[in-house]
Every structure is written in structure tokens, then in C-alpha cells.
Design a protein around this motif. Structure first.
Motif, PDB file in Angstrom:
ATOM      1  N   UNK A   1       0.789  -1.232   0.000  1.00 48.05           N
ATOM      2  CA  UNK A   1       0.000   0.000   0.000  1.00 48.05           C
ATOM      3  C   UNK A   1       0.826   1.289   0.000  1.00 48.05           C
ATOM      4  N   UNK A   2       1.654   1.490   1.018  1.00 47.83           N
ATOM      5  CA  UNK A   2       2.416   2.745   1.096  1.00 47.83           C
ATOM      6  C   UNK A   2       3.276   2.941  -0.150  1.00 47.83           C
ATOM      7  N   UNK A   3       3.989   1.874  -0.533  1.00 43.97           N
ATOM      8  CA  UNK A   3       4.872   1.965  -1.704  1.00 43.97           C
ATOM      9  C   UNK A   3       4.077   2.194  -2.977  1.00 43.97           C
ATOM     10  N   UNK A   4       2.914   1.551  -3.080  1.00 42.17           N
ATOM     11  CA  UNK A   4       2.083   1.711  -4.281  1.00 42.17           C
ATOM     12  C   UNK A   4       1.526   3.121  -4.396  1.00 42.17           C
ATOM     13  N   UNK A   5       1.176   3.724  -3.264  1.00 47.09           N
ATOM     14  CA  UNK A   5       0.697   5.111  -3.275  1.00 47.09           C
ATOM     15  C   UNK A   5       1.808   6.031  -3.766  1.00 47.09           C
ATOM     16  N   UNK A   6       3.027   5.804  -3.282  1.00 42.26           N
ATOM     17  CA  UNK A   6       4.160   6.633  -3.694  1.00 42.26           C
ATOM     18  C   UNK A   6       4.437   6.473  -5.191  1.00 42.26           C
ATOM     19  N   UNK A   7       4.333   5.264  -5.700  1.00 42.30           N
ATOM     20  CA  UNK A   7       4.556   5.034  -7.127  1.00 42.30           C
ATOM     21  C   UNK A   7       3.436   5.630  -7.972  1.00 42.30           C
TER      22      UNK A   7
END
Length: 365
Positions: free
Chosen positions: A18-24
């Protein structure tokens, strides 16, 4: 089997990295690249890792410097929890269009009871598919889901076809599914318990199922009864829309180890201030203050004190934390301090009771 037993269709939705996907999603330059949300310095910790980084063994809670060694070219991104919370609210709004029985576990996962849903759709599998498609089309992120007769099996199933997939364990498949399940997949079985089970010849659900209740009680104490029932698919924990918060905390990891209580007082004041603000935001107060101390050798110690009244004031929290700090001599230099409040007034006199339910249920999934 009693026909009065509840029949439930439970979905566990888990956002993918989740966190990484939001950043991407927010920064196209990061798409397809190995990123870690968190700090990469000597004391940094990985909060989340993209799937590109996970291929190198990078995972959450890992030290940032170790993650950097495992994955050359790893990109560290500072976490933006306000943004994650914003996206999480949009995702939950989609959930509520299907059912009011939504139990968030964190910003990126939740249980949904869709037994009687707002769409009148008898298939929990189709509902999960629809929800995942809407999250992707309306928000731009992928989610995985597990669908089954109770929360435990749904949560295990949601991890099977990640990322961007789902798995349904139908009622008639529950027995076989649990018997083949690796013992490490059973929630409540940590590394120590798993090792103990291995020594006793318990490697799968089937191995566990062959042990009597008396045997499990004798060898695993209070958890024995839980293992006995859960491997038989017996869990009747309801999806609770208003989960009772059990504790609230804040902590800080220091760039340099602290060796004297005097140097820790300023840090404790900031932590107590943060805890007080979080209590006020959640409109709760607590009776028990717990001081968490992590030493330079990574050993952990907690000290607690319960007051006769509920409190949320910074000064009282700080004074109590100070008392706990001076309660006994420190074992070593300190790398982390934390303060948590528990015994909150939201949970006073509330007890959750679990009842058993048979797994041989027949209805459309």
C-alpha cells in the motif's frame, strides 16, 4: 448440526504494498523501481517495500541499511501518512457501498461481512472482484482479497494470489484447505511456537488436527484451545464495525544511543506530547501508562503503571513515564523510547466472547 448457527460470507481485502504503491502512483518516476518507504540511514527502518524491492528480500520492519545492502539501487521515500490516510478513506467509502459491516485492521486492510449486502448479490466472490476493480479504476491501486466462512480463513486466503488477485475457500473446501495449510500460516503461531510444534511433529494443519484438546492444552497452554478449534474451521468472531481501540502509543528511535536518564527526559516530553494529542484526537483517555525501552543490543523492556483514574493530560503522562524510567537502573544504552496508553475508557466493561460454529455450511460463494 443446528440450523440456527450463523452463516457468514466474509471478505478480507488487503491492499498490495500500500504505502509503496501510493508513492509510485503519485510519482510516475518511481513506477517499476525498487522503493522502500522509510529511512535508509543507520537507524532507519523500512515501513513498506514495493514488489520490485521485495524480490531482493526487502520487507517491512527491516533495518534500512540492511535493505540497501540487499537491493542495490533501492530508493528510499519518506512516508506521507496524511496521504495514505486520505487514500484509505476513499477505499473504505467503496466498502461501505456494499455493507455497513466493515472492520478496518489498518489503513490498508479490512474485513467485510457481505452475508446480507446492499447490492443483493449472493456471491461474495463476485462482490470481492467488483470491489477490487473499483479500487483500481477509481483510485488507481490494486488490492487482493480472500473470501470464506470466517475471518481467519479469509485473511489467510487473501495472501494466496497476491498481488492483484483473490482466492475463495468455499464451505466444502475448508477442511482440506486447513489440513494442507503450513503451520506457520496459522495466526498466533510465531517463530518460537512454530519451532516447538516442529519438535512435536506438527508441520501442517492435518498434523495439528490429529492432536487432542488435552494434548494442546498441556503443551501450549491457553492457546491450545484456540489451535484446536481454528484448525477445524471453528471461529465465530463477528466483523465488528466499531472496533474497540485497546491502546494508543508513540515512540522514537534515536540517531545516537542515549546512556543517561537525564538525556532521555526531553525525548520523553515530546513523546508524551504526541500521545496526549493522539488521545485528544481519538477522544479517549486511559489508566495504564507503559514505558517501552529498546536497548542498543536490541533487547526490549516494558514498565507499566496503572492509575486509579482515566487520564489524557500530557503532564500526568510525562510524570508517570518519568517514574517508570527511574523505577530501576537501565540495562544498557538506549536506542528507542516509547509511551503507550491502555485500559482506555472506550473498552471499559466490554468483553468480547467467541462462540463456535460448524464449518459444513452450504450456500453460494
Amino acid at each position: 448440526m443446528s440450523e440456527d448457527l450463523p452463516i457468514r460470507k466474509i471478505i478480507h481485502v488487503d491492499m498490495d504494498a500500500f504505502y509503496a504503491s501510493v508513492e509510485q502512483m503519485d510519482n510516475p518516476d518511481l513506477k517499476g523501481k525498487p522503493i522502500a518507504v522509510g529511512g535508509g540511514g543507520k537507524r532507519g527502518v523500512v515501513n513498506a517495500a514495493s514488489y520490485e524491492a521485495r524480490k531482493f528480500g526487502v520487507k517491512s520492519a527491516m533495518a534500512g541499511n540492511l535493505a540497501a545492502k540487499l537491493c542495490p539501487g533501492l530508493i528510499f521515500v519518506r512516508p506521507n501518512f496524511e496521504r495514505y490516510t486520505e487514500i484509505s478513506k476513499k477505499i473504505r467509502a467503496i466498502f461501505y457501498e456494499y455493507t455497513d459491516l466493515v472492520e478496518p485492521l489498518s489503513l490498508d486492510e479490512a474485513y467485510l461481512d457481505v452475508t446480507n449486502n446492499k447490492k443483493g448479490n449472493p456471491s461474495a466472490s463476485l462482490i470481492a472482484k467488483d470491489i477490487r476493480e473499483r479500487i483500481f479504476n477509481e483510485i488507481g491501486l490494486t488490492a487482493s482479497a480472500g473470501i470464506s466462512i470466517n475471518k481467519f480463513i479469509a485473511k489467510v486466503a487473501s495472501d494466496y494470489n497476491k498481488p492483484n488477485g483473490q482466492k475463495t475457500v468455499n464451505p466444502e473446501e475448508v477442511t482440506n484447505f486447513l489440513e494442507q495449510l503450513d503451520i506457520r500460516k496459522f495466526y498466533g503461531v510465531g517463530k518460537v511456537t512454530a519451532e516447538k510444534m516442529y519438535q512435536k511433529g506438527i508441520f501442517t494443519g492435518l498434523d495439528l488436527k490429529q492432536k487432542s484438546l488435552e494434548y494442546l492444552d498441556e503443551n501450549f497452554g491457553k492457546s491450545g484451545r484456540y489451535y484446536y478449534h481454528i484448525v477445524r474451521g471453528v471461529q465465530n468472531s463477528e466483523v465488528k464495525p466499531n472496533r474497540i481501540r485497546k491502546s494508543l502509543a508513540a515512540e522514537r528511535t534515536f540517531s545516537e544511543n542515549l546512556s543517561s536518564e537525564i538525556f532521555m527526559l526531553e525525548k520523553l516530553e515530546r513523546i508524551a506530547d504526541e500521545v496526549s494529542k493522539r488521545l485528544a484526537k481519538s477522544k479517549v483517555a486511559g489508566k495504564t501508562v507503559t514505558l517501552k525501552i529498546k536497548y542498543s543490543d536490541f533487547s526490549l523492556q516494558t514498565r507499566s503503571k496503572t492509575l486509579p483514574y482515566y487520564m489524557s493530560d500530557k503532564s500526568i503522562i510525562l510524570e508517570t513515564a518519568k517514574d517508570l524510567l527511574y523505577q530501576e537502573t537501565l540495562n544498557n544504552s538506549v536506542r528507542l523510547l516509547g509511551i503507550s496508553m491502555s485500559n482506555l475508557n472506550t473498552e471499559a466493561n466490554k468483553k468480547i466472547e467467541e462462540k463456535s460454529v460448524s464449518v459444513q455450511l452450504k450456500f453460494e460463494f
